[in-house]
Design a protein around this motif. Structure first.
Motif, PDB file in Angstrom:
ATOM      1  N   TYR C  99       0.808  -1.226   0.000  1.00 40.51           N
ATOM      2  CA  TYR C  99       0.000   0.000   0.000  1.00 40.51           C
ATOM      3  C   TYR C  99       0.834   1.266   0.000  1.00 40.51           C
ATOM      4  N   LYS C 100       2.016   1.185   0.619  1.00 39.17           N
ATOM      5  CA  LYS C 100       2.895   2.361   0.606  1.00 39.17           C
ATOM      6  C   LYS C 100       3.254   2.714  -0.842  1.00 39.17           C
ATOM      7  N   ASP C 101       3.399   1.681  -1.660  1.00 36.89           N
ATOM      8  CA  ASP C 101       3.692   1.920  -3.072  1.00 36.89           C
ATOM      9  C   ASP C 101       2.427   2.317  -3.831  1.00 36.89           C
ATOM     10  N   VAL C 102       1.309   1.702  -3.468  1.00 33.95           N
ATOM     11  CA  VAL C 102       0.064   1.986  -4.187  1.00 33.95           C
ATOM     12  C   VAL C 102      -0.288   3.460  -4.102  1.00 33.95           C
ATOM     13  N   VAL C 103      -0.206   4.017  -2.889  1.00 32.80           N
ATOM     14  CA  VAL C 103      -0.595   5.423  -2.756  1.00 32.80           C
ATOM     15  C   VAL C 103       0.359   6.309  -3.553  1.00 32.80           C
ATOM     16  N   ARG C 104       1.595   5.888  -3.669  1.00 32.39           N
ATOM     17  CA  ARG C 104       2.555   6.679  -4.445  1.00 32.39           C
ATOM     18  C   ARG C 104       2.395   6.487  -5.943  1.00 32.39           C
ATOM     19  N   ASN C 105       1.920   5.327  -6.343  1.00 30.30           N
ATOM     20  CA  ASN C 105       1.719   5.121  -7.778  1.00 30.30           C
ATOM     21  C   ASN C 105       0.484   5.891  -8.249  1.00 30.30           C
ATOM     22  N   VAL C 106      -0.524   5.916  -7.385  1.00 27.39           N
ATOM     23  CA  VAL C 106      -1.763   6.604  -7.725  1.00 27.39           C
ATOM     24  C   VAL C 106      -1.541   8.121  -7.799  1.00 27.39           C
ATOM     25  N   MET C 107      -0.676   8.605  -6.924  1.00 27.33           N
ATOM     26  CA  MET C 107      -0.332  10.035  -6.952  1.00 27.33           C
ATOM     27  C   MET C 107       1.075  10.183  -6.393  1.00 27.33           C
ATOM     28  N   ALA C 108       1.973  10.679  -7.199  1.00 32.25           N
ATOM     29  CA  ALA C 108       3.371  10.791  -6.787  1.00 32.25           C
ATOM     30  C   ALA C 108       3.498  11.617  -5.522  1.00 32.25           C
ATOM     31  N   ARG C 109       4.449  11.225  -4.676  1.00 37.15           N
ATOM     32  CA  ARG C 109       4.642  11.966  -3.417  1.00 37.15           C
ATOM     33  C   ARG C 109       5.989  12.695  -3.415  1.00 37.15           C
TER      34      ARG C 109
END
Lengths: 286, 158, 764
Positions: C99-109
């Motif tokens: 999920y840490k990657d998912v949220v970043r893939n959905v919107m770059a951080r």
């Protein structure tokens, strides 16, 4: 974005000449609409030329054929006589894209899109076609090989459009052929395109020829040396070898996602030879 | 810039709509006329999912502007069946399982219809090349091509 | 109550196994069926995404003020609108994700990690305004060096994507971060010892390029958010329960307050098992207080969804001179894209699975690089590793002068074989598929010069998983079937057939639909070739409940004891002496008296389907190479694959044919082409060259059926295996046609012509 559909050549010229911002001619739309959607071009004015009668007609003229710049590939194919006289040109126009694209794409648009890989252009050049332009200063004729100067660079000045193409009269025992190389069987942009037109005498010797190569340089080439290589011959093996060598020598291709330099040169030679053999065969039986 | 006011015929019915210059016929069909049967797969004329017949000619509706169709006749997938009677192609596609996900199916049906209205006895080669502008990723084309040829045969029998 | 396992109709006829017309078919051939982009809500806004132009960069700042001020823009979102997620791995189709990657893939951080990475999104009253708004968002980037190729990315001095990524699976634990996320391994026996007993060893390295699933329908989502924290979402997806879980998690919502409808789906092949637009659409709707519709362009699909890995694979296979494989080694290096999670694990497991080999050692590396995060693509990982293995198997066959089918038969996995990745196979159909191919007229058809024939086998495990199906008997005896796995290609037809046979109801009286997440319990996604396998199993469960219920009702009506009634062939039947007193009652008969006999009639199958049986396939292909241009034409193609039991033969054939053609594209022409600038050069259907109708011949499909004993009908999943053998089969056919072993895909004309020229085989 303005859209105008003038019904006369003069009307189109006036609109384009008077355009303040970016203006584009719309014929088939198979390039323009794609470029607009991809944000490559954002014209202020679109001038649809399809209501101008001269751009849509196919008529016999002085023993040759005048083809309107906005006649579609599909219409060329359906014309009862054209494909007998100029099979290579008709088949080239009908290799552009898909059946759907051929239903809209035009010779004028294919040329003015300014891509050296355009399918109909080598066939038009090999045919010796002359483009009739109309502009603010009046009409003028330009051989098709002089229209495209480079990628997206045309010899047309502001306000000028191509109205039609004139194909010269066809002597007996003449024919043409167009071949292109694509990795699939349909749909791809030509990696190499070769158009050959030739005329034979009664004994089967080539008395006239024009060879044009597409997608192997910054513009579509008229390769005089290739024509010279086969004029006076019956396209025997030595003549074919000379033809291939001349085709190779003329290529100045790029390396890109569609083909390497080496590949384009090799295939240009092969296709030129194959197209010439097809044209020869057609000319014998024409 | 005011919108264009266009009057045309869609599937035999007169329609009226407003559109911007840059709206394609596909945009108009889907978003203005709510005819969502024609699909948007690429917007570059490379997939055929938006195929329609314009004045008797098979075209990609993503390559035609809405403002170009004034006074013209457009036929879409929605006009292929006559009342409750499916077109022989539609029927055959169902019987032959010539669709899986179905997104390409409207385009294939319109394109195949255009073919059979032009040629009553196409060879397999002719069918495949005519339909080369219609992409399918599910079926591998086999059952589609068979369905078109079988329909042609059935229609020849009358 | 005694019950016969009556999988047949009242008149003894089976619908299962026949070629019915699919119940959802008419809408699909008339344009009425609604796919993702066909849904609209009154007052909706159009959402669009701003995407990174750089393959690798730090995001220094994002200024959305000008975009927010543009009239018609109702909401703008960035990383600030998504709470960060702690590291947690969860299943995603047949792969795992964090999920840490998912949220970043959905919107770059912190960074953008590929060209196309989402950086911001807007919702506006029209597409034109949304596009203009994107141009007004100012993002300051600090560009960083990028890396694309997997081998380049593994170098210690490669540009680093994540400074908190430490390779898992190596000892000692590394101190420095790297782009190698994971090392996996399977081992059986002792390959070093095994190689010593080999008479012949072939070792080769292979390279494949990234490819895309190529579904014709772009991603689309429509979301509407209510003030009480509930949201409704329509999306084109292979797993709406998974979408629900991801969106609830990413947006901090109760799962029960997120209702997701899976629209008809225009292709997925694994690429629609994850979320891209959905969380963005919900977040925008929440901010704008209006429904938001988002659709990807084709360019966005290529740049910002989840193509599969490009890879480098080294294979070393040893055999005795009689052809027995004695030792097998492979090292796989797969690109995961911007975040970890390539399918290298299944690639590792599948590499040698078709063969019974005593000593096996396969190592796999999961490597990140600056391209889109990979998603599953039909048997993820297996086509790549099996391409390499099947090529080497073919080479061994040639070197030992053994027929390639005989060689495979000699080493074929069969019932009782222990696969190197763990389990012992139950009954399987690999040998049957090899024999089926050998028996074809295709196998013996004559070939000319520059034509070649290739054969290859392949395997996929298939999965079961959580499944919920409800069967409801309506007052008029029709049956409503609600399943929870999106139908990507004929599922409803198969499930309706099973329900019809189970209940003895005519096929056209069964109405199947795919329910939304509010209507049924949890269903894992459509993937892993599980939907027909699991769905039919759940229907059997639901039908069991109905049959038991009807027998109980009959018992009351007839005042009978349980052993005096049984359900068979669509009826509750009185047994023994009772049969003279009362007549059998059909499901429809009970429907008429449902209320009087206890209430509505229905059943729900809620299972975690176990016992998925692997599906093996063997492909045979003839092709011709033009020695002057390097162009390849596929002349003839035959697929033989084990379906266990084909619930609907035409749709099973369709899977075989479709997978084969995807494999043809992957082998010959499809690839992601990157420039030195790390940007994708062919993000469209013009230059990403998928096969068109004129590129392929008819694909002959042979249905082999070796029943899976763990399924009530013997079903095996079939959807994925078809894409596994084509790469090897085509490479083997190329070798036969040209004498050249191509170890790099795609075998596109420039590569083929160059290889022919280098070997002096082309006159060009």
């Amino acid at each position: 974005m303005r859209y105008e559909a003038p019904e006369s050549v003069e009307g189109a010229v006036a609109l384009l000449a008077g355009a303040k911002g970016e203006a584009r001619v719309l014929a088939g739309g198979t390039d323009l609409l794609v470029q607009m959607r991809a944000d490559v071009v954002d014209p202020e004015l679109i001038v649809d030329i399809k209501k101008i009668a001269e751009t849509r007609a196919v008529t016999e003229e002085k023993g040759g054929w005048r083809i309107g710049a906005a006649v579609t590939g599909a219409e060329l194919k359906e014309h009862p006589r054209l494909k007998q006289v100029w099979p290579g040109l008709v088949e080239a126009a009908n290799l552009i894209g898909s059946t759907q694209v051929q239903g809209r794409a035009t010779l004028g648009g294919n040329l003015c899109n300014g891509s050296p890989a355009a399918d109909s252009v080598p066939a038009l050049i090999a045919a010796g076609a002359v483009a009739t332009l109309a502009g603010p200063k009046g009409k003028r004729d330009l051989p098709v090989e002089d229209v495209m100067l480079g990628p997206r660079k045309l010899a047309l000045t502001k306000g000028e459009i191509i109205v039609s193409f004139l194909l010269p009269p066809r002597p007996a025992r003449s024919s043409d052929a167009y071949l292109r190389f694509i990795p699939r069987t349909e749909m791809d942009i030509a990696v190499v395109g070769a158009g050959v037109s030739l005329t034979l005498d009664g004994g089967g010797t080539i008395t006239a020829a024009r060879v044009s190569l597409g997608a192997v340089a910054a513009r579509v080439l008229l390769v005089q040396e290739a024509a010279q290589a086969i004029i006076g011959s019956r396209l025997d093996k030595p003549a074919q070898d000379r033809l291939e060598a001349a085709a190779r020598a003329a290529c100045r291709p790029i390396d890109d996602k569609r083909g390497t330099t080496e590949f384009r040169i090799d295939v240009a030679a092969v296709l030129t030879r194959r197209a010439a053999l097809i044209a020869l065969d057609r000319a014998r039986t024409s | 810039m005011a919108k264009h006011h266009i009057e045309a015929k869609v599937n035999g019915d007169p329609v009226e709509f407003l559109c911007e210059t840059e709206d394609t016929l596909l945009d108009v069909l889907r978003d203005t006329l709510s005819l969502t049967g024609s699909k948007e797969g690429c917007s570059s004329g490379d997939c055929g999912a938006c195929s329609v017949i314009l004045d008797g000619r098979l075209v990609c509706s993503c390559l035609v502007l809405g403002c170009e169709v004034g006074g013209r006749s457009v036929e879409t997938i929605e006009g292929m069946a006559k009342g409750e009677t499916l077109h022989p192609l539609q029927k055959r596609f169902l019987e032959a399982a010539a669709l899986q996900c179905g997104i390409c199916t409207p385009g294939f049906l319109v394109a195949s219809r255009a073919l059979l209205e032009k040629t009553t006895n196409p060879t397999e080669h002719e069918v495949r090349y005519w339909l080369a502008g219609n992409l399918c990723r599910c079926t591998g084309y086999d059952k589609i091509v068979t369905a078109v040829m079988d329909t042609a045969a059935a229609m020849r029998k009358g | 109550m005694a019950e016969t396992n009556g999988h047949s109709q009242a008149n003894g006829q089976h619908v299962v196994g026949t070629r019915t017309v699919r119940p959802d078919g008419v809408d699909k051939v008339t344009g009425r069926a609604r796919f993702g982009a066909d849904f609209n809500l009154a007052g909706q806004l159009i959402g669009r995404v701003l995407r990174s132009p750089h393959p690798h960069a730090r995001i220094v700042s994002i200024d959305t003020s000008k975009a927010e001020a543009l009239p018609g823009v109702k909401a703008v979102i960035t990383r600030a609108d998504f709470a960060d997620q702690p590291s947690e791995f969860i299943p995603a189709g047949e792969m795992m994700m964090n999920y840490k990657d998912v949220v970043r893939n959905v919107m770059a951080r912190e960074k953008v990690l590929y060209e196309g990475h989402a950086v911001a999104a807007v919702a506006a009253t029209s597409t034109a305004i949304a596009r203009r708004a994107l141009k007004l968002i100012e993002v300051q980037y600090e560009t960083l060096p990028h890396v694309i190729d997997v081998v380049e990315a593994m170098r210690p001095d490669a540009p680093l994507l994540h400074d908190d990524l430490f390779t898992v699976g190596v000892e000692p634990k590394p101190e420095k971060p790297s782009n190698i996320a994971k090392r996996v391994e399977i081992k059986q026996g002792d390959v070093e010892a095994g190689f010593k007993t080999a008479d012949i060893i072939v070792e080769r390295e292979f390279k494949t390029a990234p490819v895309h699933q190529g579904y014709i329908e772009p991603h689309a989502a429509l979301a509407t958010f209510s003030e009480d924290g509930s949201t409704e979402l329509w999306t084109t997806t292979q797993g709406h329960y998974i979408v629900r879980a991801h969106c609830a998690r990413l947006l901090g919502l109760d799962i029960g307050k997120v209702r997701v409808t899976a629209t008809e789906i225009g292709g997925g092949f694994g690429g629609k098992t994850v979320v891209y637009l959905e969380p963005l659409a919900i977040a925008l709707s929440r901010k704008a207080k209006r429904p938001v519709k988002m659709v990807m362009s084709r360019e966005e699909v290529f740049k910002a969804s989840g193509p599969t890995s490009g890879a480098t694979v080294r294979v070393k296979l040893g055999a005795t001179k009689s052809g027995k494989f004695v030792a097998a080694f492979a090292e796989l290096k797969y690109q995961a894209g911007a975040f970890q999670g390539s399918p290298v694990q299944p690639g590792t497991m599948c590499a040698y699975a078709p063969y019974d080999i005593e000593h096996v050692h396969v190592i796999g590396y999961d490597v990140v690089s600056n391209r889109p995060k990979v998603a599953a693509y039909r048997a993820p990982g297996a086509p790549i590793s099996e391409y390499a293995v099947e090529s080497v198997v073919d080479e061994i066959a040639k070197k030992l002068d053994i027929d390639p089918i005989d060689l495979r038969m000699q080493n074929a996995a069969h019932e009782g074989t222990k696969a190197a990745y763990g389990p012992k196979f139950g009954p399987i159909g690999l040998e049957e598929t090899l024999n089926a191919i050998r028996k074809t007229e295709h196998w013996n058809a004559p070939l000319r010069k520059w034509q070649g024939r290739g054969v290859a086998s392949g395997f996929w495990f298939n999965i079961g998983g959580e499944t919920c199906v409800s069967l409801t008997v309506n007052e008029d005896g029709t049956v409503s079937l609600m399943a929870g796995t999106p139908d990507i290609g004929g599922l409803r037809a198969s499930l309706a057939a099973v329900a019809a046979d189970e209940l003895g109801v005519p096929y056209d009286k069964v109405r199947p639909i795919i329910g939304d997440t509010g209507s049924l319990g949890f269903n894992f996604l459509t993937g892993g070739s599980r939907s027909a396998f699991s769905g039919s199993m759940a229907i059997v469960e639901a039908a069991k409940q109905i049959k038991a219920d009807l027998c109980a009702r009959a018992g009351k009506l007839w005042e009978a004891k349980p052993d005096q009634v049984e359900f068979s062939e669509g009826h509750v039947r009185p047994l023994g002496a009772l049969a003279e007193k009362v007549k059998p009652m059909s499901v429809a008969d009970f429907a008429k008296v449902a209320g009087k006999t206890g209430g509505p009639i229905g059943g729900v199958g809620r299972i975690n389907a176990q016992g998925a049986g692997p599906s093996f396939g063997t492909h045979l292909v003839d092709l011709e190479v033009d020695p002057e241009t390097g162009r390849t034409t596929i002349l003839r193609y035959t697929v033989a694959q084990d379906a266990g039991r084909a619930l609907h033969p035409a749709y099973v054939e369709g899977q075989y044919q479709g997978g084969a053609v995807q494999g043809i594209g992957w082998a010959l022409n499809e690839e992601y082409v990157y420039g030195a600038d790390g940007k994708l050069q062919n993000a469209g259907f013009l230059d990403y060259r998928m096969p068109v109708a004129s590129d392929v011949p008819m694909i002959d499909a042979i249905l082999v059926e070796v029943a899976n004993p763990k399924h009530p009908y013997g079903v095996r999943g079939v959807g994925e295996t078809p894409i596994v053998p084509p790469l090897g089969a085509i490479a083997n056919a190329m070798e036969a046609a040209t004498g050249i072993r191509f170890t790099e895909l795609p075998m596109s004309p420039p590569k083929v012509l160059k290889a022919l020229k280098d070997k002096g085989l082309s006159k060009v």
